[in-house]
Design a protein around this motif. Structure first.
Motif, PDB file in Angstrom:
ATOM      1  N   CYS A   2       0.822  -1.214   0.000  1.00 14.05           N
ATOM      2  CA  CYS A   2       0.000   0.000   0.000  1.00 14.05           C
ATOM      3  C   CYS A   2       0.853   1.260   0.000  1.00 14.05           C
ATOM      4  N   ASN A   3       1.953   1.245   0.730  1.00 16.34           N
ATOM      5  CA  ASN A   3       2.815   2.422   0.763  1.00 16.34           C
ATOM      6  C   ASN A   3       3.366   2.733  -0.626  1.00 16.34           C
ATOM      7  N   ALA A   4       3.616   1.707  -1.413  1.00 15.04           N
ATOM      8  CA  ALA A   4       4.117   1.908  -2.779  1.00 15.04           C
ATOM      9  C   ALA A   4       3.130   2.696  -3.629  1.00 15.04           C
ATOM     10  N   LEU A   5       1.858   2.661  -3.248  1.00 12.25           N
ATOM     11  CA  LEU A   5       0.827   3.374  -4.009  1.00 12.25           C
ATOM     12  C   LEU A   5       0.914   4.889  -3.848  1.00 12.25           C
ATOM     13  N   SER A   6       1.879   5.354  -3.078  1.00 12.69           N
ATOM     14  CA  SER A   6       2.131   6.789  -2.964  1.00 12.69           C
ATOM     15  C   SER A   6       2.688   7.353  -4.268  1.00 12.69           C
ATOM     16  N   GLN A   7       3.299   6.494  -5.054  1.00  8.41           N
ATOM     17  CA  GLN A   7       3.920   6.921  -6.305  1.00  8.41           C
ATOM     18  C   GLN A   7       2.967   6.697  -7.482  1.00  8.41           C
ATOM     19  N   ALA A   8       2.859   7.704  -8.329  1.00  6.78           N
ATOM     20  CA  ALA A   8       1.931   7.650  -9.470  1.00  6.78           C
ATOM     21  C   ALA A   8       2.189   6.438 -10.363  1.00  6.78           C
ATOM     22  N   ALA A   9       3.448   6.125 -10.625  1.00  6.82           N
ATOM     23  CA  ALA A   9       3.770   4.989 -11.498  1.00  6.82           C
ATOM     24  C   ALA A   9       3.260   3.682 -10.890  1.00  6.82           C
ATOM     25  N   ASN A  10       3.328   3.572  -9.576  1.00  9.31           N
ATOM     26  CA  ASN A  10       2.837   2.359  -8.920  1.00  9.31           C
ATOM     27  C   ASN A  10       1.314   2.301  -8.926  1.00  9.31           C
ATOM     28  N   ARG A  11       0.667   3.444  -8.777  1.00  9.29           N
ATOM     29  CA  ARG A  11      -0.804   3.455  -8.863  1.00  9.29           C
ATOM     30  C   ARG A  11      -1.244   3.004 -10.250  1.00  9.29           C
ATOM     31  N   GLN A  15      -3.440  -0.350 -11.169  1.00 13.09           N
ATOM     32  CA  GLN A  15      -4.681  -0.273 -11.939  1.00 13.09           C
ATOM     33  C   GLN A  15      -4.592  -1.063 -13.236  1.00 13.09           C
ATOM     34  N   ARG A  16      -3.417  -1.148 -13.785  1.00 13.87           N
ATOM     35  CA  ARG A  16      -3.220  -1.894 -15.035  1.00 13.87           C
ATOM     36  C   ARG A  16      -3.320  -3.403 -14.802  1.00 13.87           C
ATOM     37  N   ASP A  17      -2.731  -3.885 -13.686  1.00 17.38           N
ATOM     38  CA  ASP A  17      -2.711  -5.328 -13.430  1.00 17.38           C
ATOM     39  C   ASP A  17      -2.547  -5.582 -11.935  1.00 17.38           C
ATOM     40  N   GLU A  18      -3.677  -5.614 -11.239  1.00 14.78           N
ATOM     41  CA  GLU A  18      -3.655  -5.818  -9.789  1.00 14.78           C
ATOM     42  C   GLU A  18      -2.934  -7.097  -9.402  1.00 14.78           C
ATOM     43  N   ALA A  24       4.198  -8.980  -7.141  1.00 18.11           N
ATOM     44  CA  ALA A  24       5.485  -8.304  -6.963  1.00 18.11           C
ATOM     45  C   ALA A  24       5.764  -8.003  -5.491  1.00 18.11           C
ATOM     46  N   TYR A  25       4.709  -7.847  -4.702  1.00 18.06           N
ATOM     47  CA  TYR A  25       4.867  -7.564  -3.279  1.00 18.06           C
ATOM     48  C   TYR A  25       4.640  -8.801  -2.409  1.00 18.06           C
ATOM     49  N   ALA A  26       4.571  -9.954  -3.041  1.00 14.85           N
ATOM     50  CA  ALA A  26       4.493 -11.254  -2.353  1.00 14.85           C
ATOM     51  C   ALA A  26       3.359 -11.328  -1.331  1.00 14.85           C
ATOM     52  N   LEU A  27       2.186 -10.812  -1.705  1.00 15.25           N
ATOM     53  CA  LEU A  27       1.041 -10.949  -0.818  1.00 15.25           C
ATOM     54  C   LEU A  27       0.634 -12.414  -0.737  1.00 15.25           C
ATOM     55  N   LEU A  53      -3.828   1.779   4.113  1.00 14.42           N
ATOM     56  CA  LEU A  53      -5.014   1.271   3.420  1.00 14.42           C
ATOM     57  C   LEU A  53      -5.777   2.385   2.706  1.00 14.42           C
ATOM     58  N   ILE A  54      -5.678   3.599   3.213  1.00 20.44           N
ATOM     59  CA  ILE A  54      -6.323   4.719   2.525  1.00 20.44           C
ATOM     60  C   ILE A  54      -5.734   4.869   1.125  1.00 20.44           C
ATOM     61  N   LYS A  55      -4.450   4.603   0.971  1.00 20.56           N
ATOM     62  CA  LYS A  55      -3.821   4.666  -0.355  1.00 20.56           C
ATOM     63  C   LYS A  55      -4.460   3.634  -1.288  1.00 20.56           C
ATOM     64  N   LEU A  56      -4.707   2.431  -0.759  1.00 20.14           N
ATOM     65  CA  LEU A  56      -5.376   1.397  -1.546  1.00 20.14           C
ATOM     66  C   LEU A  56      -6.807   1.817  -1.854  1.00 20.14           C
TER      67      LEU A  56
END
Length: 89
Positions: A2-11, A15-18, A24-27, A53-56
């Motif tokens: 979720c913290n990675a979603l702070s960056q536009a490229a990661n968002r 969105q392109r491929d959840e 990539a984050y080994a969930l 989680l707010i980022k998500l």
């Protein structure tokens, strides 16, 4: 993740491929299902941090009030009406 979603490229990548993003984050499989279901209460119970989680929530179109409504089992329209109630939790 979720913290990675702070960056536009990661968002955009999320969105392109959840699925690829979660991989990539080994969930874990359970974490992935919680994300797929937009189960914010479950993610919190699983150790998620509300600030991350707010980022998500934002990247999935679930702002803070929509997240709150889902966690309380209310509609989006019902949730804001409860925010000024003395017993709101």
């Amino acid at each position: 993740m979720c913290n990675a979603l702070s960056q536009a490229a990661n968002r955009e990548a999320f969105q392109r491929d959840e699925e690829a993003f979660m991989e990539a984050y080994a969930l874990t499989p359970e974490e992935r299902q919680l994300v797929r279901d937009r189960d914010f209460r479950g993610l919190l119970a699983h150790g998620g941090n509300i600030y991350f989680l707010i980022k998500l929530g934002v990247v999935t179109g679930n702002g803070l009030y929509k997240m709150g409504a889902r966690m309380r089992g209310e509609s989006y329209e019902q949730f804001p009406a409860t925010r000024n109630d003395a017993g709101a939790t």
